[in-house]
Design an enzyme around this catalytic site. Sequence first.
Site, PDB file in Angstrom:
ATOM      1  N   GLY A 115      12.228 -10.947   4.265  1.00 45.95           N
ATOM      2  CA  GLY A 115      11.130  -9.976   4.294  1.00 45.95           C
ATOM      3  C   GLY A 115      11.127  -9.122   5.543  1.00 45.95           C
ATOM      4  N   SER A 170      16.276  -6.168   5.974  1.00 44.26           N
ATOM      5  CA  SER A 170      17.668  -5.996   6.361  1.00 44.26           C
ATOM      6  C   SER A 170      18.263  -4.816   5.588  1.00 44.26           C
ATOM      7  CB  SER A 170      18.463  -7.266   6.059  1.00 44.26           C
ATOM      8  OG  SER A 170      18.249  -7.670   4.729  1.00 44.26           O
ATOM      9  N   SER A 171      17.814  -4.606   4.357  1.00 38.74           N
ATOM     10  CA  SER A 171      18.401  -3.507   3.575  1.00 38.74           C
ATOM     11  C   SER A 171      18.005  -2.149   4.162  1.00 38.74           C
ATOM     12  CB  SER A 171      18.036  -3.620   2.100  1.00 38.74           C
ATOM     13  OG  SER A 171      16.653  -3.604   1.929  1.00 38.74           O
ATOM     14  N   ASP A 190       9.555   0.537   4.885  1.00 29.24           N
ATOM     15  CA  ASP A 190      10.639  -0.142   5.601  1.00 29.24           C
ATOM     16  C   ASP A 190      11.592   0.858   6.250  1.00 29.24           C
ATOM     17  OD1 ASP A 190       9.392  -2.194   4.365  1.00 29.24           O
ATOM     18  OD2 ASP A 190      11.026  -2.676   2.987  1.00 29.24           O
ATOM     19  N   THR A 233       0.837  -1.208   0.000  1.00 34.44           N
ATOM     20  CA  THR A 233       0.000   0.000   0.000  1.00 34.44           C
ATOM     21  C   THR A 233       0.869   1.253   0.000  1.00 34.44           C
ATOM     22  OG1 THR A 233      -0.097  -0.293   2.378  1.00 34.44           O
ATOM     23  CG2 THR A 233      -2.042  -0.952   1.121  1.00 34.44           C
TER      24      THR A 233
HETATM   25  C1  GLA Z   1       8.926  -4.178   0.479  1.00 35.49           C
HETATM   26  C2  GLA Z   1       9.123  -2.704   0.159  1.00 35.49           C
HETATM   27  C3  GLA Z   1       8.131  -1.828   0.902  1.00 35.49           C
HETATM   28  C4  GLA Z   1       6.706  -2.337   0.737  1.00 35.49           C
HETATM   29  C5  GLA Z   1       6.627  -3.845   0.999  1.00 35.49           C
HETATM   30  C6  GLA Z   1       5.268  -4.414   0.688  1.00 35.49           C
HETATM   31  O1  GLA Z   1       9.250  -4.446   1.810  1.00 35.49           O
HETATM   32  O2  GLA Z   1      10.426  -2.297   0.458  1.00 35.49           O
HETATM   33  O3  GLA Z   1       8.231  -0.500   0.488  1.00 35.49           O
HETATM   34  O4  GLA Z   1       6.191  -2.015  -0.520  1.00 35.49           O
HETATM   35  O5  GLA Z   1       7.579  -4.563   0.237  1.00 35.49           O
HETATM   36  O6  GLA Z   1       4.318  -3.889   1.564  1.00 35.49           O
END
Ligand code: GLA
Length: 381
Positions: free
Chosen positions: A120, A123-124, A168, A33
Amino acid sequence: MKNKIQAKFKELFGEGGELFMSSGRINLIGEHTDYNGGYVFPGAINYGIMAQIKLNGTDKVKVFSIDFNEYVEFALKEEDKPKQSWACYVFGVCRETLKRGGKVAGFDAVFAGDVPLGAGLSSSAALESVFAFAINELNGNGIEKFELAKIGQSTEHNYCGVKCGIMDQFASVFGKEGALMRLNCKTGEYKYFPFHPKGYKLVLIDSCVKHELASSAYNKRRESCERAAKAIRENHPDVDFLSDAKRVWLDEVRDKISEEDFIRAEYVIGEVQRVLDVCDALERDDYETVGEMMYQTHFGLSRLYEVSCEELDFLNKLARKYDVTGSRVMGGGFGGCTINLVKEELYDGFIKAAKEQFAAKFGHEPKVYDVVISDGARKLQ
Ligand code: GLA
């Protein structure tokens, strides 16, 4: 981790240096989103990246990654981009800081982390944030926190090939112990929600299927959403992002966009609403509704957005079978973890079953991470 970093720093660069830390993240709900201008609901976690850094009086960055056991040195012009992908994150952060008028004096650094890679958990973003934060501090740039998150995001866009949203890096920079954060990705407004679900545990189950966000599937999802938003905008000019659209507005353009773009957009519009519903439910301590929304998100990510995989669908189904309150694939998808909200008394049975049954089907046990919602980017000591 701290001792290893300090010992290596001393060996390579001698005395001095300051310690900084940043975190990976979970996201309770609100997936894919962020780049659609919608809501996300992440929190920083007790897995992170720590770096010891000292200005070195040169115009070069000298950095050692303990986890990759590799030393890289680079100057700070655009053409100095290093070859090693981990070093591109550090380089990108330096370049993006410079682009914003910040100063980046040469520095020595050693870093290490315990955020599982490709799971998921971002880490980056943790890597970008720890350097964005430290560089800002050490050079006295005074760049504000939201801009530090954007430095990380632009690093992904311009130096790592992922057209990610802001979630993130936001979580990694703004994370606060014991609190999730609802962020409006269009306006940048955010609110902390204390998260102490009494009688429940939040646990991640890692399928160990490595996801490759840069492998274009992520960027393709984003393009689908942009095409759908563009079609809707022709009828409703105020729609800046897909998240501004009502479901019926999507139906109006059904014939004008591909079936694929339609189902991607259908997922996103539903997901934006689910974040708001989850926040309302949390204010009533209604974890059953929170959990049900998580299952709905999984269904959408799997069938409409198509970013799940066999292993994650298996874990999700198993969660249902063992009466886990909520479960879904988390993060960008294509592998990585499910996030599960599970009643304490059901926890042991579920984890045992997940390990055994997953191993029987896929030939290896999944990993289990008990997460604690923790602080984001900060200076240690
Ligand atoms: C990755 C991306 C985020 C987000 C998610 C999905 O983690 O880095 O910006 O789009 O996927 O919600």
